[in-house]
Every structure is written in structure tokens, then in C-alpha cells.
Enzyme design. Structure first.
Site, PDB file in Angstrom:
ATOM      1  CE1 TYR A   1      32.107  84.970 -42.462  1.00 21.43           C
ATOM      2  CE2 TYR A   1      34.237  85.368 -42.669  1.00 21.43           C
ATOM      3  CZ  TYR A   1      33.090  85.807 -42.655  1.00 21.43           C
ATOM      4  OH  TYR A   1      32.504  87.016 -43.314  1.00 21.43           O
TER       5      TYR A   1
ATOM      6  CG  HIS B   1      36.175  95.255 -40.884  1.00 21.08           C
ATOM      7  ND1 HIS B   1      36.021  95.252 -42.194  1.00 21.08           N
ATOM      8  CD2 HIS B   1      36.373  94.050 -40.633  1.00 21.08           C
ATOM      9  CE1 HIS B   1      36.219  94.300 -42.666  1.00 21.08           C
ATOM     10  NE2 HIS B   1      36.536  93.430 -41.797  1.00 21.08           N
TER      11      HIS B   1
ATOM     12  CB  THR C   1      32.877  89.685 -47.765  1.00 24.76           C
ATOM     13  OG1 THR C   1      32.076  90.130 -46.469  1.00 24.76           O
ATOM     14  CG2 THR C   1      34.123  90.960 -47.547  1.00 24.76           C
TER      15      THR C   1
END
Length: 811
Positions: free
Chosen positions: A617, A501, A630
Site C-alpha cells: 500500500y 487522522h 487519498t
């Protein structure tokens, strides 16, 4: 998405691999770039010095060197092109030519500047005719660059306007937005390459401290009782009046000198400083197409997928991929594509680092406990799928047993990072282990030929759960979690994607995956027997089995890491719920945003599951700004909680419930737009917290905010199929389109993907609106938690989606 896990409780705290190498060859293979190595080999051979390299490998090095030089030249030309975009070199040449012609016709467009350049500079060193030509060229080039800079400045200012985000999707109402849209179309240019707009993207704005605190307090109001809320108001006000202003000033200085004031700290502290395993906690997964299973031959599917991925890499390298545009007008930042291939995360004792190699000519393949290096080029040509399948078939037929410690070696990448860093530094920085490890880490990506078979389809059953778990974590030792991404191909030809990630976010990998699947099915395809099409043009280099020398101490560390990882993945409760009763088509008919609709469904389902409201979230992107990644949308709001309570209150009428639902969806959309346009909450507070740690200032308010658990972490997986390209593939291959029933992207719909649980007693939910009437929910939690159950949550989602449809249909 999965970054929410590390955002909570945030703390600082190629040659003949495997053979015995002569010292000269080892130094060359490990330390020297390919194109330089090729030259050294030629010199050594001309002087009669043995470097123990086969003729085939030498040829491969020669062609690799040529490929590297061509790629460098292409990248240099693209950089020059992007630096003057939306201008064009040919237009610049034409402009200089026009200046020269006007000057020769005694019409001076420079108001005497060309004459001054000619007489004071160029006439001293050149003949009269040449000096005037040079003066015209310099003036023309300079004025053209100035005009381009003005145009780029205007574009940057136009892209800084985000009023269009708050209008109805696809529509421009009002004189101001229409004029703005016209100006963008006038200045934006044509035929951009992937990185053409990078220099004109605006900088992520820094919100004011007062606005962020005000929005933060509003988001926690439905989660606190009156006493707790008053306590947080006092903490926020005290922070604002005291150290908040000081931290904001420091952050403003960082904003002033940075292209993005968040991204570097986000990558460093949220991802690379984390010491817990990245398997499950950080890495995420993507699954195959839902409707189409083109072959059951593992090596054929792997060959098509790998060749399609290299084709995509070539388009990225040549910048032939177009930047994504919002409403076909506003470009998104493309910086995350740069590290998609040839990238690895290197474990460190205190922090990891990301290493990106400029090029790679091979992939690393894992099969039955053994690692192989497979060359993807021969004589400077990318292998065709039929040629690659021959190499993969040879790996599958190979009965050589794994070396001692090799079978579970990859478990080091699945356990705690400090243990892997220690093992790497002690056992993998010299000798044969270093050469073999670099063959994996320098690969374009990793390919896993799995031993298991997976059944896929569109019906909901436990087979999806098994499949998703296998792609997320496998057996811990049969995935290399440090690589930027790995293709996992099951024994019966089902594909999955495991992604590290830290280097980028899910939409980047999703775009690669969709490209790969469509090329695999619609372009390369398969013969009647299920094998790859075509006839091999040559006998390519054979795959090289990597050799390892694993001492007992290293093997003990491997087994320790495997034990850690096994305990972790055995606790994962992962369920894929398939909702096929209706999809975005119904939601749009109700004039509701599909994303907001699903977020409200998750709020109601979570409330019914847990009996209370929790901090939620949802990941949104900030790629409207340069180097954006993000931002968080806090989906649990005052509006959403009022609607949720009304749904289970029999005294509230249906019309009132519909009204509250629309208000909740509208407010959620506003929050999402605020997050996308740089008015989010959490990244700003995160950066202030980092500064407080640097300055060694304790803040009770920031401590409270950064340690609040996200009991529900959600993310939408976007479907980014390039419709124009898909139409081209359908037109190019009508027989294949007919065979698979493909008329648009819905039959290529992916099952989507997901991530591991975020909070120990919470849920992680990823969803993809796969087609007009198909939604996949990927739900994760921990088996050790007594308050969560992923299948139970899926049942709640099922019931809520029914209740919402009934409510809106009645309305």
C-alpha cells in the site's frame, strides 16, 4: 497512510472551570455561544442578577464576543468573494458603471432589456432617474454573474484535463498541452484566497467496472500462483456479470449527486466506525527539525510554537493562505483545512463523530497529571510568546496534585472506543466533569508539557526510536488522542506532533508543522538565555486548573482503558533509520523519480526480509478533485517483482538490471498518476463493497478483495515549505539565518513522521526526503510477530540503497 489499518478486515458493525458553579452560570458556560453569552451577562448584571463571574473573565467574554463577530463578518465576505472568483467585486462595480454610462449616452448594450426592466418593474416604485439606475444595476450585475459563471465553467473543464500529469515533470510538450496551459493561465485569475478554487474543481470521476477489475487482476498477478490467479479471474468475471453491474449503477447515482463519491463513506466507515483504539492504529506523529535545536527551555519553545500555530490559524480564518498549486498552475482541494483547529473526535458506542467549533480562544495544557485551560487572547489581542510563556511557567511551578483519577484520565481516549463512549455518557455529561471536558474538547488544540527529555541530531541511533515512540503514543495517559492535533514539548524543548487522522490527511498537518517550526526559529526566535523575546504588554489571565469529580466506577474504566492501551503500545516496534549517504539529488541525476526509486528499494528490502512478495500500500492524494483525500498505489507490480528477482539472480547482467529498474520505476509513476487522476482501484472497490452491505448482497469477490492484508504499508511525508515565505523570513531576519546557517529549507528539514503497524505480521513505513542527501525512514511493526523486526528491516533498506547506488553508478 494509517488508514490502511482500518481498510483491512473492514466491517460494519469556559469561565471559571473547576469551581462550583451556580446553576445560571453553568447553563450559560456550557450551552450558550460566547457572543450570546456576553449579551446575557450584560442584561443580568444590569438587572442586579449575580452570575458569579469575575471582572477579568467578563472582559474576556466581551472581547471574545467581539472577536467572534469580526470573524463571522470576515468569513461571510470571503465566501462572497470566493463565489465570484476569478472575478472580483471591484471589476463587477466597474462593469455596472460602464453599463450605466453607456445607457446614459444612448448606447444600449442590453438590446432593450434595460428599458423593459425600467418600464415594467422599477418605474412603478421609484422616481424615473432612480428606476433607470436600478435597471442598469440589475442588468449589469446579472450579466457580470453570467460571465463569471461561464469563466468558472471553462476553468472546471480545463482542470478536468490531466494529460499534463503524464508528461515529464515541469515540461509541456506537444501543441495540445501547451494550448491547454495557456488557456489555464488566461482564465485562472490572480490573488486567490484559500478556498477560491473550490467551486471550479472537477468531481472525482467514477471508473468503469471493467477497467477497475482489469487493473486489479494485473496487480495481484505477481502475488498468486496460477491456480489462485485463475480462481480470482473467475470470481472477478462472475462479479462483473452479476451483481457488479447493479452495484455500479447505484454508485453512479451517488456519484451524480455527490461532490465526491468516496470521501464521506471513507471517513464514516474507515475511520469513525472503527472500534479499536485510535492510538497507534490511526493517529500518526511528526517530529522536530533535524538540524536545529533553538532552545532547551520547555515553556519558551512551547510558547513560540503555540503562538505560531495561532498565527497560522488566523491566516486560515482570513483565507490569507494561498491554495497549494501543482506546477504553479493546478490548484489542490483545500477543504481539509476547515477542521484543522477547534476540532475533536467524540467517541460513540457504534460510531464516532467529528465536532468542529467555529472558534476557540484557548488551549488545553497537560502537565504532570493535571489539565489546565490557558487563554490565548487578552482584550481581543493574541498573546505574544513572552506573555504566553509566563502562563506556562506558572503551570510548571504549580505543585497542586492531580485530582483523583485525573492523572490517567486521557487513557480513555487511548483505549477501545466503546468503553470511552460508555464512560463519557455516564460520567462526563453533567456537573464539573462536563465543564472541564468541554474545556479540552473545545480548545483550539492540546499542548503537552512532557516530563521526558529527547536528544535529536542527524546521526542514526536508538535515541530517535525513543523520541518517535513518545510522540506516537507516550504513556497512553499523557496524550489526548481525540483532539485534531496535539503539540508535545519535551522537558528540554524538543517538539513533536500527534495527529488524529479522521479529519484530514498528513500533508495538511505537515504544512502547519513546517509553518510553525519556521516561524518559531526564524521569526519569534529566542534571547541569549533561551527564553522568548519581547516584553509583556500586560498581565494576562492566569491559567485555570480544571477540576474533576471522578467516582470509583469511572476510575475503574480509566484503568481498564489504560491497560488496553499499555498492552497495545508495548507491542509497537518502532525504528527510525537515517539514510545520509545520498538522496534525491543522485536519483534525479539518474533520471529516476525519487518516490519510485524509494518504493523499489522498499520492495527489494521487503523481499529480502520476508522471502516473498506481498500486497503493498502506498498512499497518494486525489486533491486534484473536490473533497478528494487519498487513493492507493499498489507498489508491488509485475515490473517491480521482475527487477527484484533480477537483483538477487547472479545470471542477470547489470545492464539488464538497470533496464528492469527503469521499467519498474516508470510503471510505478504511471500507477501513481492514475491514482491521482481518479483511475485508482481500491476506493472504487471499497464503495462497491459498502453498497453491497447496504443492499445486503454477499459478494465472494469483494469479500476477498477487502480482506486482503497489506503486509507493507508505505507513505511519503511531503516537504511543503513555502520557498517564497522562507526567503522573506531570511531577508527579514538575516542575523537569525546566519546564526542557524539557514540559506534554504534544507537546514529546516524535518525528521518527518510515521504511523503504527498496519498488519499484525507486516510493516508500516513512512519516509521523508528531508534534503538533497538525507532521507528518514520510520519503520513500525509488532514485537509479538515472529516474522518482523523493524531494525532488521532498516538494515535491509540500508543495504538495498547501497546496492542500487552501486548498480546505477556502474551503469
Amino acid at each position: 497512510m494509517a488508514e490502511a489499518h482500518e481498510a483491512v478486515a473492514f466491517q460494519f458493525t469556559v469561565g471559571a472551570e473547576g469551581n462550583e458553579l451556580e446553576p445560571t452560570q453553568f447553563i450559560l458556560d456550557v450551552y450558550v455561544p460566547t457572543h450570546i453569552r456576553m449579551y446575557i451577562y450584560i442584561v443580568f448584571i444590569s438587572k442586579g442578577v449575580s452570575v458569579n463571574v469575575s471582572y477579568d473573565v467578563f472582559k474576556a467574554l466581551v472581547y471574545a464576543g467581539l472577536h467572534s463577530w469580526k470573524l463571522r463578518c470576515r468569513r461571510t465576505m470571503n465566501s462572497l468573494y470566493n463565489s465570484i472568483y476569478p472575478g472580483h467585486p471591484l471589476r463587477g462595480i466597474a462593469w455596472c458603471g460602464m453599463i450605466y454610462v453607456l445607457n446614459t449616452k444612448d448606447r444600449d448594450p442590453s438590446n432593450g432589456l434595460i428599458d423593459w426592466l425600467n418600464s415594467n418593474i422599477f418605474s412603478r416604485y421609484c422616481a424615473p432617474d432612480n428606476s433607470r439606475t436600478l435597471a442598469c444595476l440589475v442588468f449589469g450585475s446579472g450579466t457580470y454573474v453570467v460571465l463569471i459563471q461561464i469563466r468558472q465553467y471553462i476553468l472546471k473543464k480545463l482542470f478536468s484535463y490531466h494529460g499534463w500529469m503524464y508528461q515529464e515533470h515541469g515540461k509541456m510538450s506537444g501543441i495540445g498541452p501547451k494550448v491547454w496551459g495557456g488557456l489555464v493561465k488566461l482564465f485562472i485569475g490572480r490573488n486567490p484566497s484559500l478556498y477560491s478554487y473550490q467551486s471550479v474543481l472537477p468531481t472525482l470521476p467514477l471508473p468503469s467496472l471493467d477497467d477497475t477489475l482489469r487493473r486489479y487482476l494485473r496487480t495481484i498477478r505477481p502475488l498468486c500462483d496460477d491456480t489462485e490467479y485463475r480462481r480470482m479471474e473467475v470470481l472477478a468475471e462472475d462479479f462483473r456479470r452479476t451483481i457488479g453491474k447493479k452495484l455500479q449503477r447505484y454508485l453512479w447515482l451517488k456519484w451524480l449527486i455527490s461532490t465526491n463519491y468516496v470521501s464521506d463513506w471513507w471517513e464514516k466507515f474507515v475511520y469513525l466506525r472503527g472500534r479499536s483504539p485510535i492510538m497507534v492504529n490511526s493517529n500518526f506523529y511528526g517530529l522536530d527539525a533535524a538540524y536545529i535545536h533553538p532552545t532547551t527551555i520547555q515553556t519558551a519553545r512551547a510558547a513560540n510554537v503555540v503562538c505560531a500555530a495561532f498565527q497560522y490559524r488566523s491566516e486560515l480564518d482570513h483565507q490569507e493562505t494561498k491554495p497549494l498549486m501543482v506546477q504553479k498552475l493546478i490548484p489542490l482541494c483545500s477543504s481539509q483545512y476547515e477542521r484543522q483547529f477547534n476540532t475533536v473526535r467524540i467517541a460513540g458506542k457504534e460510531a464516532d463523530k467529528i465536532i468542529h467549533y467555529s472558534d476557540s480562544h484557548h488551549v488545553a495544557v497537560y502537565h504532570k497529571g493535571r489539565w489546565f485551560k490557558v487563554f490565548m487572547y487578552y482584550q481581543n489581542n493574541l498573546l505574544q510568546p513572552c506573555e504566553l510563556q509566563l502562563q506556562l511557567d506558572e503551570i510548571v511551578r504549580d505543585t497542586t496534585p492531580p485530582d483523583y483519577g485525573e492523572e490517567h484520565l486521557a487513557a480513555l481516549t487511548a483505549g477501545e472506543r466503546t468503553l470511552w463512549a460508555e464512560a463519557r455518557g455516564k460520567y462526563f455529561l453533567s456537573g464539573v466533569n462536563r465543564v472541564s471536558l468541554e474545556a479540552i474538547e473545545k480548545a483550539a488544540f492540546v499542548v503537552i508539557l512532557d516530563d521526558d527529555e529527547f536528544d535529536i541530531g542527524v546521526k542514526a541511533d536508538d535515541k530517535y526510536d525513543t523520541y518517535a515512540n513518545a510522540i506516537l503514543h507516550g504513556k497512553a495517559y499523557n496524550r489526548w488522542f481525540d483532539k485534531s492535533f496535539s503539540f508535545v514539548i519535551s522537558k528540554n524543548g524538543v517538539v513533536g506532533l500527534n495527529v488524529e487522522h479522521s479529519w484530514a490527511d498528513a500533508p495538511i498537518s505537515g504544512q502547519l508543522y513546517e509553518y510553525t517550526i519556521s516561524e518559531d526559529i526564524m521569526n519569534f526566535s529566542y534571547d541569549e538565555a533561551g527564553n522568548t523575546r519581547g516584553t509583556p504588554r500586560f498581565t494576562a489571565l492566569k491559567p485555570i486548573k480544571l477540576k474533576w469529580s471522578i467516582p470509583e466506577g469511572c476510575n475503574d474504566m480509566i484503568e481498564t482503558s489504560l491497560a488496553q492501551a499499555t498492552k497495545l503500545y508495548n507491542d509497537v516496534d518502532l525504528h527510525v533509520y537515517v539514510h545520509d549517504a545520498y538522496g534525491k539529488n543522485f536519483m534525479k541525476k539518474c533520471n529516476l523519480s525519487p518516490d519510485a526509486y524509494i518504493q523499489m528499494a522498499l520492495q527489494l528490502a521487503h523481499y529480502r526480509d520476508s522471502g516473498r512478495f506481498h500486497l503493498t500500500y502506498e498512499a497518494s492524494m486525489t486533491r486534484l478533485f473536490r473533497d478528494g483525500r487519498t487513493e492507493t498505489v499498489r507498489s508491488c507490480s509485475i515490473e517491480s517483482t521482475e527487477w527484484v528477482k533480477a537483483m538477487d539472480d547472479p545470471t542477470v547482467s547489470k545492464s539488464e538490471r538497470v533496464k528492469l529498474l527503469r521499467l519498474a520505476c516508470d510503471y510505478h509513476q504511471q500507477q501513481y498518476r492514475d491514482a491521482m487522476t481518479g483511475k485508482g482501484i481500491d476506493r472504487h472497490l471499497f464503495c462497491l463493497y459498502v453498497l453491497s452491505k447496504y443492499l445486503e448482497i454477499d459478494s465472494p469477490f469483494l469479500q476477498q478483495v477487502l480482506h486482503e492484508p497489506w503486509k507493507l504499508s508505505t507513505s511519503q511525508t511531503p516537504a511543503n515549505y513555502d520557498d517564497q515565505r522562507l526567503k522573506y523570513l531570511i531577508k527579514k531576519n538575516p542575523d537569525l539565518a546566519k546564526k542557524y546557517g539557514i540559506v534554504d529549507n534544507r537546514n529546516l528539514a524535518s525528521i518527518g513522521g510515521g504511523f503504527g503497524p498496519v498488519a499484525a505480521d507486516g510493516y508500516g513505513v513512512s519516509y521523508i526526503i528531508a534534503s538533497e542527501d538525507l532521507i528518514f525512514f520510520h519503520i513500525s511493526s509488532n514485537k509479538s510477530s515472529s516474522v518482523t523486526d523493524s531494525k532488521r528491516f532498516g538494515q535491509h533498506i540500508h543495504q538495498v540503497m547501497q546496492d542500487m547506488r552501486t548498480l546505477l553508478t556502474a551503469d
